[in-house]
Design an enzyme around this catalytic site. Structure first.
Site, PDB file in Angstrom:
ATOM      1  N   SER A 151      -9.554  -0.163   7.258  1.00  0.00           N
ATOM      2  CA  SER A 151      -9.038   0.011   5.896  1.00  0.00           C
ATOM      3  C   SER A 151      -8.377  -1.217   5.286  1.00  0.00           C
ATOM      4  CB  SER A 151      -8.057   1.186   5.859  1.00  0.00           C
ATOM      5  OG  SER A 151      -8.742   2.393   6.069  1.00  0.00           O
ATOM      6  N   SER A 204      -9.637   2.355   3.102  1.00  0.00           N
ATOM      7  CA  SER A 204      -8.815   3.083   2.147  1.00  0.00           C
ATOM      8  C   SER A 204      -7.928   2.175   1.295  1.00  0.00           C
ATOM      9  CB  SER A 204      -7.943   4.082   2.893  1.00  0.00           C
ATOM     10  OG  SER A 204      -7.022   3.396   3.749  1.00  0.00           O
ATOM     11  N   LYS A 214       0.845  -1.198   0.000  1.00  0.00           N
ATOM     12  CA  LYS A 214       0.000   0.000   0.000  1.00  0.00           C
ATOM     13  C   LYS A 214       0.876   1.243   0.000  1.00  0.00           C
ATOM     14  CE  LYS A 214      -3.836   2.091   2.608  1.00  0.00           C
ATOM     15  NZ  LYS A 214      -4.675   1.970   3.834  1.00  0.00           N
TER      16      LYS A 214
END
Length: 510
Positions: A184, A160, A85
């Site tokens: 997330s 997210s 990420k």
């Protein structure tokens, strides 16, 4: 010899076994995933940066070690590629947090988890998309475009960490790292039919994770099976002196617990149904798949009882005071002075540092980030600090106490991961409160610092995946891995394989 499509559909544990037996090299495995990325990205858009050259070089280095017999002490996943990420800094590879204010920034150092990934000989495929600075629940707030759900390109992958979940779900990567501040990792897992884990707060170093809300953020693993997340958890976990919130405790035996769970024997395991999560506001298809999964746990010998956490309904409201307050503080460092974007005032406007900061932050931050900075600055302002931020922290203490009392009665707690399946793009962007309410089931784990995990438990009436969530006591992450692996195995026996085999993957045949 296996085709690329067959190779990338293996679990990470199976890939590792083939590498160790020299049926396939790390380079071949890495190249297979790079080929899938090239084919899938026009539709999925999971990656902000693909580091193919670096990944192949890392794979070659590992293959040389393996050929020389120099792999003693390396973890089981050695040689298996991974996606990261873009909230986690990577030396020599751009790290942007999906924000224009960090566009083009190349860090001079690695996060602790990246050091561990590299030491394990795991090639880094690239950096995945997210909501800007991890602020969102749909990956619609990235400055660099939306990531699409591989099950249905008209729907969001969650957020997210939608990029990491979509990369794993579309077979672009067998493993990924995410960050979880209020769900997330877990909510994107639920939306994409993948497994996402938020470890105990402090169980994985946050050094090198771009801070959103420091008392809530946690790095964790994403994968397609419970065992794969456990194996990755053991790679990245452990104490780190560079992280002041890192706990002085060994990594729990999560892989052993997952393997024990595969036996599908849950006699003696006490499972608590959280009374306050579910019911009104949860889609019928979500509730149905959840209830069916609970019955499966009972069929394997688990003792299931309802448990009340009375202050849990207040955790969402408290979170949306604490989180923006910490966002306001953490994002103050993006001022155009030291690194990242700098926008000078136009002609006719005084060329002061204050004006430069204002123009830089106006151009560099998106609407959702600005919204949370404003909310947090208000909550921390003179005259409101005690009434808002102080009160929210008191609620947080009550939520922690609720979890502690619940775990005196049961070994794990369970709930649906999210009230709905993946929604369509644009469906909630005009109503931020509706988007925030989607985190009602995941936020409590971050407020209490307890570990939590989402696994797929079936498809809803609309054909989209549904997530099933486990919570475990602090520092006892292994407690959720055993029942999660057992439930996964029982469900896969019903389905005839991993749930992702039910997803169309035209890019694998390109």
């Amino acid at each position: 010899m296996m085709s690329n499509a067959e190779l990338v559909k293996l679990s990470a544990a199976q890939m590792a076994e083939k590498i160790r037996s020299k049926e396939v090299s790390s380079r071949e495995l890495t190249q297979a995933h790079l080929d899938v990325i090239e084919a899938a990205e026009p539709m999925v858009n999971a990656f902000l940066h693909v580091s193919g050259k670096e990944a192949l070089a890392q794979a070659d280095a590992f293959d040389k070690k393996l050929a020389a017999g120099d792999t003693e002490g390396l973890p089981e996943l050695a040689g298996v590629p991974i996606a990261i990420k873009d909230m986690i800094v990577t030396k020599g590879i751009p790290t942007t947090a999906a924000s224009k204010i960090l566009e083009g920034w190349v860090p001079p150092y690695d996060a602790t988890v990246i050091e561990k990934i590299k030491a394990a000989g795991m090639p880094i495929l690239g950096k995945t998309n997210l909501d800007e600075f991890a602020q969102g629940s749909s990956t619609e707030h990235s400055a660099f475009g939306n990531t699409h759900n591989p099950w249905d390109a008209t729907r969001v992958p969650g957020g997210s960490g939608g990029g990491s979940a979509s990369a794993v779900g579309s077979y672009e990567a067998p493993l990924a790292l995410g960050t979880d501040t209020g769900g997330s990792i877990r909510q994107p897992g639920a939306f994409t039919g993948t497994v996402g884990v938020k470890p105990t707060y402090g169980g994985v170093s946050r050094y090198g994770a771009i801070a959103m809300a420091s008392s809530l953020d946690q790095i964790g693993p994403c994968a397609r099976t419970v065992l794969d997340t456990a194996l990755l958890h053991e790679v990245i976990g452990g104490n780190d002196r560079r992280d002041s919130t890192s706990i002085l405790a060994p990594v729990p035996p999560v892989a052993a617990a997952a393997r024990e769970g595969l036996k599908c024997d849950l006699k003696g395991v006490r499972v608590g149904l959280i009374k306050e999560i579910g019911g009104e506001g949860f889609e019928a298809g979500v509730a149905a798949r959840f209830n069916e999964a609970v019955k499966l746990l009972e069929s394997m010998g688990a003792e299931v009882k309802e448990v009340s956490l009375p202050h849990l309904p207040y955790s969402l409201s408290a979170y949306y005071i604490i989180m923006p307050s910490e966002v306001s503080s953490n994002l103050a460092r993006y001022d155009g002075m030291r690194y990242g974007l700098r926008v000078m005032p136009p002609a006719g406007v005084p060329q002061t540092s204050a004006n430069m900061m204002a123009y830089t932050r106006e151009a560099g931050f998106g609407d959702e980030v600005k919204r949370r900075i404003i909310l947090g600055t208000y909550a921390l302002s003179a005259g409101y600090y005690d009434a808002w931020y102080g009160s929210a922290q008191k609620v947080r203490t009550l939520v922690i106490d609720d979890f502690n009392k619940a775990f005196e009665q049961v070994d794990v707690l369970v709930s649906p991961t999210a009230p709905s399946t993946a929604f369509h793009f644009g469906e909630k962007t005009s109503d931020p409160l509706s988007m925030y309410l989607g985190d009602v089931a995941t936020i409590p784990a971050n407020m209490a610092g307890v570990p939590a995990m989402s696994i797929p438990c079936g498809l809803s009436d609309n054909g989209m995946p549904v997530g099933f969530q486990f919570f475990a006591p602090q520092r006892h992450d292994e407690a959720m891995y055993k029942p999660a692996a057992a439930l996964e195995a029982a469900l896969e026996e019903q389905w005839g394989g991993n749930i992702l085999t039910k997803m169309a993957t035209p890019w694998l045949n390109a």
